[in-house]
Scaffold this motif. Structure first.
Motif, PDB file in Angstrom:
ATOM      1  N   MET A   1       0.858  -1.173   0.000  1.00 11.47           N
ATOM      2  CA  MET A   1       0.000   0.000   0.000  1.00 11.47           C
ATOM      3  C   MET A   1       0.900   1.231   0.000  1.00 11.47           C
ATOM      4  SD  MET A   1      -3.140   1.133   2.599  1.00 11.47           S
ATOM      5  CE  MET A   1      -3.004  -0.295   3.583  1.00 11.47           C
ATOM      6  N   ASP A   2       0.900   1.952  -1.117  1.00 13.59           N
ATOM      7  CA  ASP A   2       1.714   3.158  -1.271  1.00 13.59           C
ATOM      8  C   ASP A   2       0.762   4.335  -1.470  1.00 13.59           C
ATOM      9  OD1 ASP A   2       3.872   4.896  -1.652  1.00 13.59           O
ATOM     10  OD2 ASP A   2       3.872   4.538  -3.812  1.00 13.59           O
ATOM     11  N   ILE A   3       0.297   4.910  -0.373  1.00 15.99           N
ATOM     12  CA  ILE A   3      -0.684   5.999  -0.437  1.00 15.99           C
ATOM     13  C   ILE A   3       0.007   7.312  -0.125  1.00 15.99           C
ATOM     14  CG2 ILE A   3      -2.800   6.928   0.555  1.00 15.99           C
ATOM     15  CD1 ILE A   3      -3.661   4.081   1.117  1.00 15.99           C
ATOM     16  N   ARG A   4      -0.246   8.295  -0.991  1.00 16.18           N
ATOM     17  CA  ARG A   4       0.306   9.633  -0.804  1.00 16.18           C
ATOM     18  C   ARG A   4      -0.807  10.656  -0.931  1.00 16.18           C
ATOM     19  NH1 ARG A   4       3.745   9.567  -5.473  1.00 16.18           N
ATOM     20  NH2 ARG A   4       3.464   7.356  -5.719  1.00 16.18           N
ATOM     21  N   LEU A   5      -0.583  11.829  -0.402  1.00 19.17           N
ATOM     22  CA  LEU A   5      -1.559  12.907  -0.557  1.00 19.17           C
ATOM     23  C   LEU A   5      -1.717  13.246  -2.032  1.00 19.17           C
ATOM     24  CD1 LEU A   5      -0.584  15.327   2.353  1.00 19.17           C
ATOM     25  CD2 LEU A   5      -2.524  13.765   2.251  1.00 19.17           C
ATOM     26  N   ILE A   6      -2.879  13.754  -2.380  1.00 24.49           N
ATOM     27  CA  ILE A   6      -3.168  14.124  -3.762  1.00 24.49           C
ATOM     28  C   ILE A   6      -2.943  15.628  -3.901  1.00 24.49           C
ATOM     29  CG2 ILE A   6      -4.943  14.200  -5.554  1.00 24.49           C
ATOM     30  CD1 ILE A   6      -6.262  11.785  -4.119  1.00 24.49           C
ATOM     31  N   HIS A   7      -1.925  15.979  -4.681  1.00 24.93           N
ATOM     32  CA  HIS A   7      -1.570  17.388  -4.855  1.00 24.93           C
ATOM     33  C   HIS A   7      -1.872  17.907  -6.253  1.00 24.93           C
ATOM     34  CE1 HIS A   7       0.394  17.690  -0.976  1.00 24.93           C
ATOM     35  NE2 HIS A   7       1.062  16.575  -1.233  1.00 24.93           N
ATOM     36  N   THR A   8      -1.856  17.022  -7.240  1.00 21.58           N
ATOM     37  CA  THR A   8      -1.991  17.457  -8.630  1.00 21.58           C
ATOM     38  C   THR A   8      -3.117  16.683  -9.311  1.00 21.58           C
ATOM     39  OG1 THR A   8      -0.495  15.787  -9.507  1.00 21.58           O
ATOM     40  CG2 THR A   8       0.498  17.880  -8.762  1.00 21.58           C
ATOM     41  N   GLU A   9      -3.480  17.150 -10.476  1.00 26.68           N
ATOM     42  CA  GLU A   9      -4.497  16.446 -11.273  1.00 26.68           C
ATOM     43  C   GLU A   9      -4.004  15.051 -11.651  1.00 26.68           C
ATOM     44  OE1 GLU A   9      -8.168  15.908 -13.163  1.00 26.68           O
ATOM     45  OE2 GLU A   9      -7.550  17.495 -11.792  1.00 26.68           O
ATOM     46  N   ALA A  10      -2.712  14.915 -11.903  1.00 25.73           N
ATOM     47  CA  ALA A  10      -2.148  13.595 -12.229  1.00 25.73           C
ATOM     48  C   ALA A  10      -2.267  12.650 -11.031  1.00 25.73           C
ATOM     49  CB  ALA A  10      -0.689  13.736 -12.658  1.00 25.73           C
ATOM     50  N   ASP A  11      -1.988  13.169  -9.831  1.00 26.56           N
ATOM     51  CA  ASP A  11      -2.165  12.366  -8.618  1.00 26.56           C
ATOM     52  C   ASP A  11      -3.621  11.934  -8.474  1.00 26.56           C
ATOM     53  OD1 ASP A  11       0.507  12.872  -7.971  1.00 26.56           O
ATOM     54  OD2 ASP A  11       0.015  14.430  -6.498  1.00 26.56           O
ATOM     55  N   TYR A  12      -4.511  12.861  -8.750  1.00 33.19           N
ATOM     56  CA  TYR A  12      -5.947  12.612  -8.638  1.00 33.19           C
ATOM     57  C   TYR A  12      -6.382  11.509  -9.607  1.00 33.19           C
ATOM     58  CZ  TYR A  12     -10.963  13.657  -9.233  1.00 33.19           C
ATOM     59  OH  TYR A  12     -12.329  13.580  -9.334  1.00 33.19           O
ATOM     60  N   GLN A  13      -5.942  11.601 -10.860  1.00 32.42           N
ATOM     61  CA  GLN A  13      -6.298  10.594 -11.859  1.00 32.42           C
ATOM     62  C   GLN A  13      -5.730   9.226 -11.497  1.00 32.42           C
ATOM     63  OE1 GLN A  13      -8.563  10.930 -14.220  1.00 32.42           O
ATOM     64  NE2 GLN A  13      -8.843  13.072 -13.654  1.00 32.42           N
ATOM     65  N   ALA A  14      -4.505   9.214 -10.971  1.00 29.75           N
ATOM     66  CA  ALA A  14      -3.899   7.950 -10.559  1.00 29.75           C
ATOM     67  C   ALA A  14      -4.684   7.331  -9.396  1.00 29.75           C
ATOM     68  CB  ALA A  14      -2.442   8.182 -10.161  1.00 29.75           C
TER      69      ALA A  14
END
Length: 126
Positions: A1-14
């Protein structure tokens, strides 16, 4: 489980793509936990970047009238008379406190919608 905060639209889409893969996870599994955490992060990102505007009270009334099959005359008991109904729906008169209370009590329209600022850019229609 590799969870990171969502900072960008790319992070959001991923994150959305990962959620789709995890959707079938059974309860109590590490995948289900990951899904729940990702869903919270996506929700936070969406609230910050894609806020949902409060509905315009007059548009809300019109939509609910259509959904409930109501005509303008059906609102008279809540707004006082035909003239008031017509003026409110055409944005020539604001909802009064009494009208708001009556619409809420009688038709269960949400108070938070009825007391919202009307959208002044909406067209006056009757």
């Amino acid at each position: 489980m590799d969870i990171r905060l969502i900072h960008t639209e790319a992070d959001y889409q991923a994150a959305l793509q990962r959620i789709r893969k995890l959707w079938e996870a059974g309860p109590g599994t590490p995948e289900a936990d990951e899904l729940e955490i990702l869903a919270m992060l996506v929700n936070k990102y969406e609230e910050e970047h894609y806020p949902i505007e409060e509905p315009d009270p007059i548009e809300y009334i019109k939509i609910r009238m259509e959904e409930l099959g109501l005509k303008q005359e059906d609102l008279v008991p809540y707004m006082g008379n035909k003239g008031n109904v017509s003026k409110v729906l055409s944005r020539k008169r604001s909802l009064s406190l009494e009208m708001i209370r009556n619409l809420h009590r009688g038709l269960r329209f949400p108070l938070e919608v009825l007391i919202a600022e009307p959208n002044l850019n909406s067209k006056a229609t009757g």
